[in-house]
Scaffold this motif. Structure first.
Motif, PDB file in Angstrom:
ATOM      1  N   THR A 136      -0.498   3.605   8.326  1.00  0.00           N
ATOM      2  CA  THR A 136      -0.611   2.730   9.498  1.00  0.00           C
ATOM      3  C   THR A 136      -0.361   1.280   9.114  1.00  0.00           C
ATOM      4  O   THR A 136      -0.048   0.458   9.951  1.00  0.00           O
ATOM      5  N   LYS A 137      -0.533   0.966   7.831  1.00  0.00           N
ATOM      6  CA  LYS A 137      -0.310  -0.404   7.374  1.00  0.00           C
ATOM      7  C   LYS A 137       0.554  -0.351   6.124  1.00  0.00           C
ATOM      8  O   LYS A 137       0.497   0.633   5.374  1.00  0.00           O
ATOM      9  N   THR A 191      -8.536  -0.048  17.316  1.00  0.00           N
ATOM     10  CA  THR A 191      -7.276  -0.591  16.760  1.00  0.00           C
ATOM     11  C   THR A 191      -7.064  -0.029  15.364  1.00  0.00           C
ATOM     12  O   THR A 191      -7.958  -0.098  14.530  1.00  0.00           O
ATOM     13  N   PRO A 192      -5.866   0.505  15.101  1.00  0.00           N
ATOM     14  CA  PRO A 192      -5.623   1.112  13.782  1.00  0.00           C
ATOM     15  C   PRO A 192      -5.547   0.086  12.647  1.00  0.00           C
ATOM     16  O   PRO A 192      -5.749   0.452  11.500  1.00  0.00           O
ATOM     17  N   SER A 193      -5.233  -1.185  12.941  1.00  0.00           N
ATOM     18  CA  SER A 193      -5.063  -2.149  11.851  1.00  0.00           C
ATOM     19  C   SER A 193      -5.336  -3.559  12.359  1.00  0.00           C
ATOM     20  O   SER A 193      -5.407  -3.815  13.566  1.00  0.00           O
ATOM     21  N   ARG A 220      -4.641   4.366   0.968  1.00  0.00           N
ATOM     22  CA  ARG A 220      -4.164   5.556   1.675  1.00  0.00           C
ATOM     23  C   ARG A 220      -3.651   6.624   0.721  1.00  0.00           C
ATOM     24  O   ARG A 220      -3.970   7.817   0.888  1.00  0.00           O
ATOM     25  N   TYR A 225       2.227   1.114  21.957  1.00  0.00           N
ATOM     26  CA  TYR A 225       0.779   0.988  21.781  1.00  0.00           C
ATOM     27  C   TYR A 225       0.226  -0.167  22.618  1.00  0.00           C
ATOM     28  O   TYR A 225      -0.742  -0.005  23.376  1.00  0.00           O
ATOM     29  N   HIS A 249      -2.530  -4.715  14.516  1.00  0.00           N
ATOM     30  CA  HIS A 249      -2.640  -4.273  15.909  1.00  0.00           C
ATOM     31  C   HIS A 249      -3.608  -5.171  16.673  1.00  0.00           C
ATOM     32  O   HIS A 249      -3.371  -5.526  17.831  1.00  0.00           O
ATOM     33  N   ASP A 276     -12.770  -2.030  13.372  1.00  0.00           N
ATOM     34  CA  ASP A 276     -11.647  -1.174  13.738  1.00  0.00           C
ATOM     35  C   ASP A 276     -11.431  -1.168  15.249  1.00  0.00           C
ATOM     36  O   ASP A 276     -10.951  -0.208  15.831  1.00  0.00           O
ATOM     37  N   LYS A 303       4.792  -0.073  18.195  1.00  0.00           N
ATOM     38  CA  LYS A 303       3.783  -1.096  18.499  1.00  0.00           C
ATOM     39  C   LYS A 303       3.868  -1.505  19.967  1.00  0.00           C
ATOM     40  O   LYS A 303       2.865  -1.786  20.609  1.00  0.00           O
TER      41      LYS A 303
END
Lengths: 610, 610
Positions: free
Chosen positions: B318-319, A187-189, B328, A163, A192, A215, A160
């Protein structure tokens, strides 16, 4: 009328009008528990401070679930009272995390079951309950809005960190080189996104704005005007939300501002719940509480106290439970006044019983009050009750105390405590000694009550006055030589005995000396906490406290009515002169303490301090 | 399958069979709050004991509202797992007052709102929740049934005394003179009946029986047989009631006896709630808790821990929020095993999401576990997962720890704590110093995390390893002569700084010396309380704790499977050898404490102890 979160604002003017035109207002609260644990348990010999402390603990632990109020106003044309009952579901406010509003409260399993059995709708309570925020909570939330930096930052590590550093570098380059006003960051989540929000806010303050989308995060450059607007937007948004969340406290403040007589049945806990939920933290000292309450509700009638003490009404009742009293006052000699429910308010006049619905209980409490008050004041058919009659002024501002030898809880004066000359402290007996053992031991004293029973001590209450003088001589001394004391009592088990006054004196002495040093730290902490609360300024709504006996308007009209002021004065005077005739509780205890201190030096008998 | 109070006994055999045939069982609990108050708040630098203490406080304050369990058993014919999800509303038992069962528990307003938003039915919870009584409560209730004298007597005074004395005199005359077996005593109220019950029981014990009717009490003489029967009747009635109230604990005990793998997602609080609600009081010491849990559930898998640590699975996610993981694992490369819901169990396979319904969350947790486990162990189509594979044994009995630098909570061994060489304690700064102030001060260290922020202290976490050696020399000393130290850092505000090891050493020293005398009283009280609880005997259901990886039967079949025992041993051994390579937390702290004690005598710099 059922009042919920979604119709509250619409109904508020109706409630306001009803309070403004009322002669008196009955209230009732339902809550999430009463307390069965030791610390909550009331005892017959509680001092007023002790009893208050227990009720305070209960009011602070448990939460109001439903608030009932029912206004009663005299309709001069129809010669009857018109009742307007409101049944309000109330649920503690939560909201934006920044506001820090999220009460923790206690529930007692059996109380929830009891409410459910009475048809209380818990789903409605939670999703449709009117929010509320007391003054202490509001002040704290306003401070938080001011600071707006209370959200904890999340530490960022590992992948993280990499990132976030990359994103921050991208933003840096965009600011230096690109003319675009906005930058999209994928952003993946959600997490994030949170990190990006946090780091951008930290580094660029209000120069950049971050808005999360599905996202991605959209980052935009802010002009000076936008920056100012953004800061005040956020503040305004939170302030608006907080103002909405104050919710039911507005009704409390209308009640308080009106200074109208407030009526309840066995209402000690109702009053404490009201203050604690909607006003502010309950003070530790009972005298301070009385002063707070006198500002909030200067005229209070407890129908249970009237039922127990009014010389006209009391002999007509065999029970003082609300439902029973309501049944009784529906028959002669209780006749007047006539009471009707306003046509806009459906429900409670059908004869169907809804006990433990707060609105219904408030309604029947008001009816009980009117019928008892009419009989006590010889009010005849078609006549309005003179609330300032001496018979009622005798009962004003006195609350019923459950299981107590203190006659009542006095809201405007110090109570005349019983001397408790007939009470003795039995102590130092073995664990496992039972009620029965103690009763057997004192059987020679005739009927004896037991109170404050703990594993090695209790109090006995001697009912037969003629036996009182001999208690100490018979039971208070250890029999040294049985032969010589053939007539004397021999103990069936080992214990010591002292008068109640001596017990209290020792207790006071211990409190004043013994524990002071080891507890000083604790006291400092408590004092510091209290200071935080005390420093809030007094609410202007409750700063003046002229009682309002006259219906239909605000307290401004009060000074025009000399009869009221006179009777209020009379009531206060009578209370003062009454007090002079008796030793007050604190005097009594200080006398006893003195006596104890002056004799203990010479006394050869060693008393174990328990 | 929704399980409620009224169908619980009927469904219990179905639950028992499902557990007996299961390969593993997923669980999930919903509760009345999480805790936002300071004392509950988790901190990134919590020690394992501190974190456990906070979770314990939460589990003891809040109450389980819904317990979900979902069994998964391999169907060899269909080559797939069959899931049986049970969604159980549970509500703490109350009952006859004598039993003393009436939990007080805390609710957090926002948690109730959250549950309600997730369609949790609070009315059903309260009126239809399956009761439960843990072992401590049961032991206390059984003692009370034995004593049966716990109800307080009411003191009788005034008119009531006169009334009761008259009744007692009437009874006396009836016993002496009248041949009738029964005597009717008219009573004006329920309260009068209570007094007569009380006084007759006190005076005549079981020689007379009192039965209350509408407006009278019927008193009857008892034969010796009747007296014996009466006493045992009452005892039997209460014992039967208590046995019924044990309720959902029976499911917990079936789970525990089975020794099957228990699966949860982020399940630290679920496990603590389970123990506290259905088993017994949580111990204060984390090591004692681990030993209790190892007896109750010897095999535990936390899917959040697997999601974070398994080398095959982790890179694909990712989460790690349950819903996200479930989404997922519904896509490749997660393919096997096939999972179907038993035809008798409706609902959860329709694709509709019921997040935060405990039964649903248990079901998807089990699905997540199966899919992750299959991928991690290279399980192919139509194949049963080998739960004892090394890849899974790496994860067994390790719980995810939220916001922590401790890699996991280890249920069978002491955790390998990070040395925290990159953590420094900043203390003695002024109240009002903000996050921003601290971050600005340490900007020269690169990315710095903040933890444990209080008004005058916090910890900084230095991410850039190259900066660590210079932290103390740059920030830890007070700059006396600015001219001479031109290169040195000048503080932007006043504070002191020390290494984490030094901070912990001082803390330990303080705990061991400083507070011991002034807290000894408190400790005595606590110890006495604990003794009461500890004296309960161990439950036979959980006395043995052989883990059960094999489906379909009790733990008796276990020793036949050498591969299991071996892998369990391997796992334990690996954990031990792993521990040897690292300094354990307590060792680390003791070393630091020693160092601190040996140097502080010579040290000239005075360190304020905070």
């Amino acid at each position: 009328m059922e009042v919920l979160r979604n119709n509250f604002e619409a109904f508020l003017p109706t409630i306001e009008d009803a309070i403004a035109e009322a002669d008196f207002i009955a209230i009732d609260t339902e809550f999430t528990g009463l307390g069965i644990e030791k610390s909550f348990q009331i005892d017959y010999l509680d001092t007023v401070q002790e009893r208050y402390a227990k009720c305070k603990m209960s009011a602070e632990a448990f939460q109001t679930t439903q608030y009932g109020l029912c206004t009663f106003s005299w309709d001069a044309a129809k010669h009857k009272y018109i009742a307007k009952p409101f049944n309000c579901y109330v649920f503690p406010a939560t909201g934006n995390r920044v506001l820090g509003l999220d009460r923790h409260f206690t529930c007692q399993a059996s109380s929830l079951s009891f409410l459910r059995d009475s048809k209380f709708d818990f789903n409605k309570w939670i999703s449709q309950g009117i929010p509320y925020v007391n003054r202490d909570e509001e002040a704290k939330a306003r401070r938080k809005i001011g600071v707006l930096e209370s959200e904890d930052d999340v530490p960022i590590t590992g992948a993280k960190r990499v990132y976030v550093d990359e994103v921050m570098e991208t933003i840096h380059l965009w600011l230096q080189n690109a003319p675009d006003r906005t930058l999209d960051v994928p952003t993946p989540s959600r997490f994030h996104r949170r990190l990006i929000h946090q780091e951008v806010r930290k580094k660029y303050k209000s120069a950049l704005r971050t808005v999360g989308k599905d996202d991605k995060i959209v980052i935009s450059k802010q002009t000076d005007e936008e920056r100012t607007a953004m800061a005040s937007d956020r503040t305004k948004q939170l302030t608006d939300e907080l103002n909405d969340l104050i919710g039911f406290r507005k009704v409390f403040e209308l009640l308080s501002k009106s200074k109208k007589p407030i009526v309840g049945h066995n209402m000690m806990l109702d009053l404490l719940q009201t203050i604690s939920s909607f006003h502010k933290r309950l003070p530790d000292d009972v005298r301070e509480f009385k002063s707070t309450l006198a500002n909030v509700f200067p005229i209070v009638y407890d129908t249970k106290h009237i039922a127990h003490t009014n010389p006209t009404v009391s002999p007509l009742l065999t029970k003082s439970v609300l439902g029973d009293v309501f049944t009784r006052i529906s028959c002669p000699p209780f006749r007047y006044p006539a009471i009707g429910i306003d046509s806009g308010f459906s429900g409670y006049d059908s004869g169907e019983q809804n006990y433990h619905e707060a609105g219904y209980d408030a309604y029947i409490t008001g009816v009980v009050f009117a019928k008892m008050a009419a009989l006590a004041t010889n009010t005849v058919e078609g006549q309005r009750i003179a609330l300032q009659s001496p018979a009622l002024m005798e009962c004003v501002n006195k609350l019923h105390l459950m299981r107590s030898d203190v006659p009542h809880f006095d809201l405007v004066a110090e109570e005349d405590l019983p001397t408790r000359d007939n009470v003795f402290h039995v102590f130092g007996f073995e664990k496992g000694t039972s009620y029965g053992d103690v009763q057997k031991e004192f059987i020679g004293l005739g009927q004896v009550g037991l109170a404050g029973f703990e594993s090695t001590r209790c109090f006995i209450i001697v009912r037969d006055e003629s036996k009182i003088p001999d208690v100490i001589s018979t039971y208070g001394e250890i029999v040294v030589d049985v032969e010589d004391h053939a007539e004397r009592h021999q103990k069936t088990f080992s214990y010591q005995l002292e008068t109640y006054a001596d017990y209290m004196a020792k207790k006071l002495t211990r409190q004043e000396n013994g524990l002071s040093s080891s507890l000083s730290d604790l006291r400092r902490t408590t004092a510091a906490k209290r200071k935080l609360v005390d420093c809030e300024s007094e609410d202007t709504a409750t700063a003046t406290a002229t009682p309002n006996f006259s219906p239909g308007s605000s307290s401004a009209s009060l000074p025009d009515d000399p009869s009221v002021s006179d009777s209020v004065k009379r009531q206060k005077k009578s209370s003062v002169s009454h007090r002079k005739k008796h030793r007050t509780a604190s005097k009594l205890l200080h006398e006893a303490a003195k006596r104890h201190l002056s004799t203990s030096a010479n006394s050869s008998s060693s008393c174990t301090i328990v």
